[in-house]
Design an enzyme around this catalytic site. Structure first.
Site, PDB file in Angstrom:
ATOM      1  N   LYS A 164       0.849  -1.186   0.000  1.00 60.35           N
ATOM      2  CA  LYS A 164       0.000   0.000   0.000  1.00 60.35           C
ATOM      3  C   LYS A 164       0.890   1.243   0.000  1.00 60.35           C
ATOM      4  O   LYS A 164       1.832   1.351   0.789  1.00 60.35           O
ATOM      5  CB  LYS A 164      -0.908  -0.009   1.234  1.00 60.35           C
ATOM      6  CG  LYS A 164      -2.056   0.985   1.177  1.00 60.35           C
ATOM      7  CD  LYS A 164      -3.076   0.701   2.260  1.00 60.35           C
ATOM      8  CE  LYS A 164      -4.277   1.625   2.164  1.00 60.35           C
ATOM      9  NZ  LYS A 164      -5.326   1.292   3.158  1.00 60.35           N
ATOM     10  N   GLU A 199     -18.989  -6.339  10.229  1.00 60.53           N
ATOM     11  CA  GLU A 199     -19.958  -5.595  11.028  1.00 60.53           C
ATOM     12  C   GLU A 199     -20.979  -6.504  11.706  1.00 60.53           C
ATOM     13  O   GLU A 199     -21.386  -6.256  12.850  1.00 60.53           O
ATOM     14  CB  GLU A 199     -20.671  -4.566  10.149  1.00 60.53           C
ATOM     15  CG  GLU A 199     -19.775  -3.459   9.630  1.00 60.53           C
ATOM     16  CD  GLU A 199     -19.069  -3.799   8.335  1.00 60.53           C
ATOM     17  OE1 GLU A 199     -18.383  -2.922   7.796  1.00 60.53           O
ATOM     18  OE2 GLU A 199     -19.204  -4.956   7.861  1.00 60.53           O
ATOM     19  N   ARG A 217     -25.030  -2.849   7.563  1.00 60.90           N
ATOM     20  CA  ARG A 217     -24.609  -4.218   7.273  1.00 60.90           C
ATOM     21  C   ARG A 217     -24.831  -5.146   8.469  1.00 60.90           C
ATOM     22  O   ARG A 217     -24.824  -6.365   8.314  1.00 60.90           O
ATOM     23  CB  ARG A 217     -23.127  -4.212   6.875  1.00 60.90           C
ATOM     24  CG  ARG A 217     -22.881  -3.518   5.548  1.00 60.90           C
ATOM     25  CD  ARG A 217     -21.423  -3.095   5.370  1.00 60.90           C
ATOM     26  NE  ARG A 217     -20.487  -4.196   5.340  1.00 60.90           N
ATOM     27  CZ  ARG A 217     -19.949  -4.696   4.219  1.00 60.90           C
ATOM     28  NH1 ARG A 217     -20.291  -4.210   3.044  1.00 60.90           N
ATOM     29  NH2 ARG A 217     -19.073  -5.676   4.275  1.00 60.90           N
TER      30      ARG A 217
END
Length: 650
Positions: free
Chosen positions: A301, A389, A417
């Site tokens: 990243k 979640e 969610r």
């Protein structure tokens, strides 16, 4: 926004400098990319990386994830016949390079701005954006659906799902893998696991550790493909089943886990996701294979920008900055008002120090939800469950069953969610869980996928819930304390950014549940305001001589206050930064109807539409929820207010 051909939508554009980026300047679409020689792709990737750094430096936006998939994006669009072949991106903040290569190069500086390029893949924006995304872990399910539909239609287009940045930690990804790998008619689908060991924070959990141990085996892949040619690849074949079982055990000596193989995917990798030649060779091979394939690529990243590689969390998303200097604080800047997120983070640490039963849970949003300090001061009471979640909510329910006091720190849009778990696992059992809901109401630049416009509606209808919306920073702290001490499920819903700047009392005081606050007594019309809209309502009420109430509670409503005001006023206006449908104002109307009271009402809130990306201030103004919009709506409904003829209170 209506669908339009790629490259035809009008963005605030800034033509690329062809002298600095000669190859990239010639790529207006992937078709142009495919005209180049394979040996030129490394140079294209280098230009694309430099251009992304320059553009995001000017505009701000998601940064590190895109830098990590430069080579992968370039090779995918080179080898696959996009848009006819489908590439489905997950956690769409890694899709900026994809947008640049697919007709939005000159408009990328407008990303996240009103009328500009969307921050995530969006079907209405481009035919290359095959599936809209903002939340994570949807790509494999969507790609599998496309593959099934294509097979039934008799076409042979390729379907690729690119999942990464922590998205493989969510249960939905495994539901899709389980389905795809277990189908009798094996779907032709390629899943690319972009493994950068990160989501926004460091990726966590057992899967992350397993992937970190994985190593590739070219020999194994060669043996497997050779065996398939000899024995076939039908599961019903006895010899094929034997070889497959032998292969899995043999591979287990080299790869610590055969998870993906056991789920029915043919695993390849890991390979270096920044090696253009390796990507070309591997993807060419996989493109010709049938059945469910999984390619594991290792990326970094922030690749190619040293500061982003060294601070992958800090450079996940950035404000405009000078690429030569990096993100730096402006010297001499005045102290900022605390954000609501910071108010929550400070409260969490103070309450944890006061009560050892407090346990904090986040679904991979430590930084965004304000838990960094808490995670350091109370590491044994901090639970990052990754992008999961549903699990976060039911984990809290289990903790509450055993006498702990869990606090779930979650964005409004992400709680959607876990809604079934909120209802089924927490509310039905009346468990003692506090939801600290950040990014409620209008959020802004991240667009519809991240807008918290629905939460008051979807929370208000759930039995046993206490739902609070603070008007300022101090009230937010008090509501969090109130919800923590309440026996049963409670939610405090607060907006992104800063409040009006009210001084915060450091005490851990509570508020009486279900009691509103009369902020101003006027005449004629009463403004019943919920949450972040209260300051604007107060300003308008002062101009027009109206009553204004800080309602504080969406559930339970202050019945006594509402009935008293109904008896002394000619009409009500309810104000909320939530959709009008089923929101707090609907609750007021339902209460009056139940009491047989008929009076003029005006409900001001967000429209029955998904808001586009723009600043929070712009979206509030468009919805008529700024001071000017509220005043105009009131004067249109009650013209006499503007003539100084408001009826006196009865």
């Amino acid at each position: 926004m209506n669908a339009s051909p790629v490259g035809k939508k009008s963005f605030d554009s800034c033509p690329i400098d062809a002298a600095r980026y000669p190859l990239l300047a010639a790529v207006d679409s992937p078709a142009d990319l495919r005209k180049l020689e394979a040996g030129q792709l490394r140079a294209v990737a280098d230009e694309l990386r430099a251009y992304l750094i320059e553009c995001v430096g000017q505009s701000g936006g998601h940064f590190g994830a895109g830098l990590g998939v430069i080579e992968l994006t370039t090779v995918l669009h080179y080898l696959y016949d996009t848009p006819d072949d489908r590439i489905v991106w997950d956690v769409g903040h890694q899709a900026y390079p994809h947008k640049i290569l697919t007709g939005r190069r000159d408009g990328i500086r407008s990303v996240k701005q009103r009328g500009g390029v969307a921050p995530f893949p969006k079907r209405e924006e481009s035919k290359y954006d095959t599936f809209g995304v903002g939340h994570s872990s949807t790509s494999i399910s969507a790609a599998l659906g496309m593959a099934i539909a294509n097979a039934r239609a008799g076409n042979d287009r390729k379907v690729v799902a690119v999942i990464g940045d922590g998205a493989m930690t969510a249960g939905m990804a495994y539901e899709a893998l389980n389905h795809a790998g277990g189908m009798d008619d094996e779907p032709d689908i390629l899943v690319i696991l972009n493994d950068n060991r990160m989501s926004i924070s460091e990726a966590v959990g057992g899967l992350t550790r397993m992937l970190g141990r994985a190593t590739g085996s070219r020999t194994l892949n060669a043996i497997r493909e050779g065996g398939k040619k000899i024995l076939g690849d039908k599961r019903s074949s006895g010899p094929a089943r034997f070889v497959r079982r032998w292969e899995e055990h043999w591979k287990g000596m080299f790869v610590p886990s055969t998870l993906f193989e056991e789920m029915g995917f043919h695993y390849t990798g890991p390979i270096d996701g920044h090696d253009v030649d390796a990507l070309l060779s591997t993807l060419r091979t996989l493109k010709g294979l049938k059945g469910p394939q999984l390619l594991h690529v290792i990326t970094t990243k922030g690749k190619g920008y040293e500061l982003a590689e060294g601070d992958q969390i800090g450079y996940h998303a950035v404000s405009p900055f000078d690429p030569d200097k990096g993100v730096v604080s402006k010297p001499g800047a005045a102290p900022k008002k605390p954000t609501y997120t910071e108010v929550f983070g400070d409260w969490l640490c103070d309450m944890a120090a006061a009560d050892p039963k407090l346990l904090a849970i986040t679904p991979a949003m430590r930084e965004g939800s304000g838990l960094v300090r808490y995670s350091k001061e109370f590491p044994e009471r901090y639970f990052d469950v990754a992008i999961a979640e549903q699990h976060a909510v039911t984990l809290a329910a289990g903790m509450a069953c055993e006498g702990a006091k869990p606090v779930v720190a979650i964005y409004s849009t992400f709680l959607q969610r876990g809604y079934d778990q909120l209802v089924h696992d927490v509310a039905i059992q009346d468990l003692d869980v506090l939801f600290a809901i950040d990014r409620g109401g209008v959020v802004g630049p991240d667009g519809a996928t991240h807008a918290g416009n629905l939460d008051l509606s979807y929370l208000r209808c759930v039995p046993n819930m206490v739902v609070m919306a603070p008007a300022d920073e101090d009230e937010c702290r008090k509501m969090l304390t109130t919800g923590f001490h309440h026996q049963g499920p409670a939610a405090v819903r607060y907006p992104r950014g800063t409040g009006p700047g009210v001084a915060i009392d450091p005490a851990l005081d509570t508020l009486p549940i279900g009691k509103a606050q009369l902020r101003r007594r006027g005449a004629g019309i009463a403004l019943l305001a919920f949450g972040a809209i209260v300051p604007a309502a107060e300003q308008v009420a002062a101009e027009l001589g109206l009553t204004v109430v800080n309602m504080r509670y969406v559930k339970p409503l202050d019945r006594d206050m509402i009935l008293q005001l109904a008896a002394s006023h000619d009409g009500f206006a309810t104000l909320e930064d939530n959709v009008v449908a089923g929101g707090a104002g609907s609750g007021v109307a339902e209460l009056l109807a139940a009491e047989g009271i008929v009076m003029p009402m005006l409900h001001l809130g967000l429209p029955d539409a998904f808001q586009h990306h723009a600043s929070r201030e712009q979206l509030l103004a468009e919805a008529g929820l700024d001071v000017a919009g509220i005043r105009a709506a009131l004067l249109q409904r009650w013209p006499q207010l503007g003539q100084g003829q408001a009826a006196v209170a009865r």
